[in-house]
Design an enzyme around this catalytic site. Structure first.
Site, PDB file in Angstrom:
ATOM      1  N   LYS A 229       0.749  47.197  21.944  1.00  0.00           N
ATOM      2  CA  LYS A 229      -0.181  46.877  20.538  1.00  0.00           C
ATOM      3  C   LYS A 229      -0.550  47.874  20.106  1.00  0.00           C
ATOM      4  CE  LYS A 229      -2.188  42.426  23.048  1.00  0.00           C
ATOM      5  NZ  LYS A 229      -3.314  41.833  22.908  1.00  0.00           N
ATOM      6  N   ASP A 267      -6.583  38.952  17.713  1.00  0.00           N
ATOM      7  CA  ASP A 267      -7.335  39.171  19.009  1.00  0.00           C
ATOM      8  C   ASP A 267      -8.878  39.241  18.861  1.00  0.00           C
ATOM      9  OD1 ASP A 267      -5.275  39.068  21.009  1.00  0.00           O
ATOM     10  OD2 ASP A 267      -5.058  41.121  20.794  1.00  0.00           O
TER      11      ASP A 267
END
Length: 457
Positions: A229, A267
């Protein structure tokens, strides 16, 4: 479908092998597979005697990086045998080694079967129909075989009969990747909305190299998982401001107009809204202002400073929380704490940390994830200091941390809830907004909830 594979009888003499193949042809076995090493001795006689059988000539290449030229030359040799179908099995070290296999599929003069062996070769089967593979292989009985999707998944999840040359490819880029439930959500959602896409697991070691190799417009978008990420930020041509401030990307979309890679982070909103919604009912019952975030002013204890942890830290800060970070790598936790004006403490102090009651605990580490389901970041007794416990781990759905939090009366939020919400955000990005007002969007949400129970423990 009948298939006799000569590789299984190579230990026999060539004479015995020829006898077996002749018998298979006499019995009209639908497909008879002959290893390339045996084809020169047997092909003429086999081709003369067959009536209905189709002859497959196959070759197995050992592990290594095989160029398109090398694979094409081998393909020419296989075709020269006069086979009805040729089959190429290659062992791959990296998922990028599968790209030349797709090139071979699109440049063959006869029907081709290909298989890249191992977990990193799984896409050779899932994307084979897109590139014209004659057939694909799968595992039976739910058994896990590296590189082979279960036949039930081929039929019910991926529905490879519907995949064609125009199908857009999406997938989850992660290592490991076997735990991901993304295919369970995105593939049915594409079908519900009439979108010609497929979502596949992508076991990636080097995200920069992966994006360089799979750069065509057909690879339209990716979910980014651990440990990529943060590295994904530098791989994008453009990064959404929120993702840039967080320093982590969990979604990459290839912009249709110019092919540029654009990074996003779904997220953050997914985590924070899930926690807020769980606390909102108590907030209203206490007569508090519902327009103020129930996270505001609370001590927010965060475990993990990776991609998901960074998203949650920035989200909590934006809602007015006081953030304290625990991470195995203290320096990394300290760096994130500075970015959100918070505090970092050593991991060995987490279980005894209890400066006040009513705190929020968020586990964004891998503690408690399969196969280490017996682990938990905080002991059961010390969970009593928290009002809410959130666990980003969703395999298993009901982690030990969540189980013990419920046992002491603490409100819990499962990683499944975060997973559903972030996946919904990704789906909208993948389909360029198709999911926002599409009449079938409720089906996607219902499917998500169903899946959360399907694999719940």
């Amino acid at each position: 479908m009948g298939l006799l594979n000569s590789q299984k009888i190579l230990s026999c003499s060539k004479h015995k092998c020829l006898q077996v193949l002749k018998l298979a042809i006499e019995l009209d076995v639908e497909f008879v597979e002959i290893d390339f090493e045996l084809a020169s001795d047997m092909m003429n006689e086999v081709m003369q005697k067959r009536e209905n059988s189709k002859i497959i000539v196959s070759s197995h290449m050992k592990c290594g990086t095989h160029s398109k030229e090398k694979l094409c030359n081998l393909l020419v040799c296989l075709q020269s045998t006069g086979a009805d179908i040729v089959k190429l099995v290659t062992e791959v070290a990296y998922i990028t080694d599968v790209a030349p296999v797709f090139h071979v599929l699109t440049h063959s003069q006869v029907p081709v079967i290909v298989r890249a062996v191992g977990d990193r070769g799984l896409i050779s089967q899932l994307l084979g129909p897109k590139y014209g593979a004659f057939m694909v292989s799968g595992s039976l009985g739910g058994k896990s075989i590296p590189g082979l999707p279960p036949l039930l998944s081929i039929k019910n999840i991926y529905k490879l009969d519907n995949v064609d040359v125009d199908t857009k490819v999406f997938g989850v880029v992660s290592n490991p990747v076997g735990h991901s439930k993304g295919p369970l959500l995105h593939n049915p959602a594409f079908r519900y909305c009439g979108y010609n896409g497929i979502y596949v697991p992508l076991l990636v070691d080097n995200i920069k190299e992966f994006l360089r190799v799979y750069s065509c417009t057909d690879f339209a978008g990716f979910s980014i998982g651990l440990p990529h990420k943060e590295a994904a930020v530098a791989c994008c041509d453009e990064v959404d401001p929120l993702a840039k401030s967080i320093g982590a990307v969990n979604t990459i979309v290839r912009r249709p107009g110019d092919g540029k890679l654009v990074g996003y982070n779904t997220d953050c909103d997914a985590c924070i809204t899930a926690i807020e919604d769980a606390l909102r009912e108590r907030q209203i019952s206490n007569g508090e202002n519902p327009n103020v975030s129930p996270i505001s002013g609370r001590l927010f204890v965060l475990v993990g400073a990776g991609g998901a942890g960074r998203a949650l830290a920035f989200g909590a800060k934006s809602k007015g929380a006081r953030v304290v970070i625990f991470n195995r790598n203290f320096e990394r936790g300290e760096c994130l704490a500075r970015a959100v004006s918070g505090e970092a403490l050593p991991m060995d102090r987490l279980d005894e940390f209890c400066p006040e009651n009513g705190m929020i605990l968020a586990n964004c580490s891998a503690i408690g994830m399969e196969p280490d389901v017996h682990l938990t970041p905080v002991s059961k007794e010390n969970l009593r200091s928290y009002d809410l416990v959130f666990d980003a781990v969703y395999t298993p759905r009901n982690t030990r941390l969540l189980q013990e939090a419920v046992e002491v009366g603490v409100t819990v939020v499962s990683g499944v809830e975060m997973f559903i919400r972030q996946a919904l955000g990704q789906f909208k990005l993948f389909t360029n907004g198709l999911g926002i007002n599409h009449p079938r969007l409720p089906y996607f949400i219902e499917l998500s909830v169903f899946c959360s129970f399907l694999y719940g423990v």
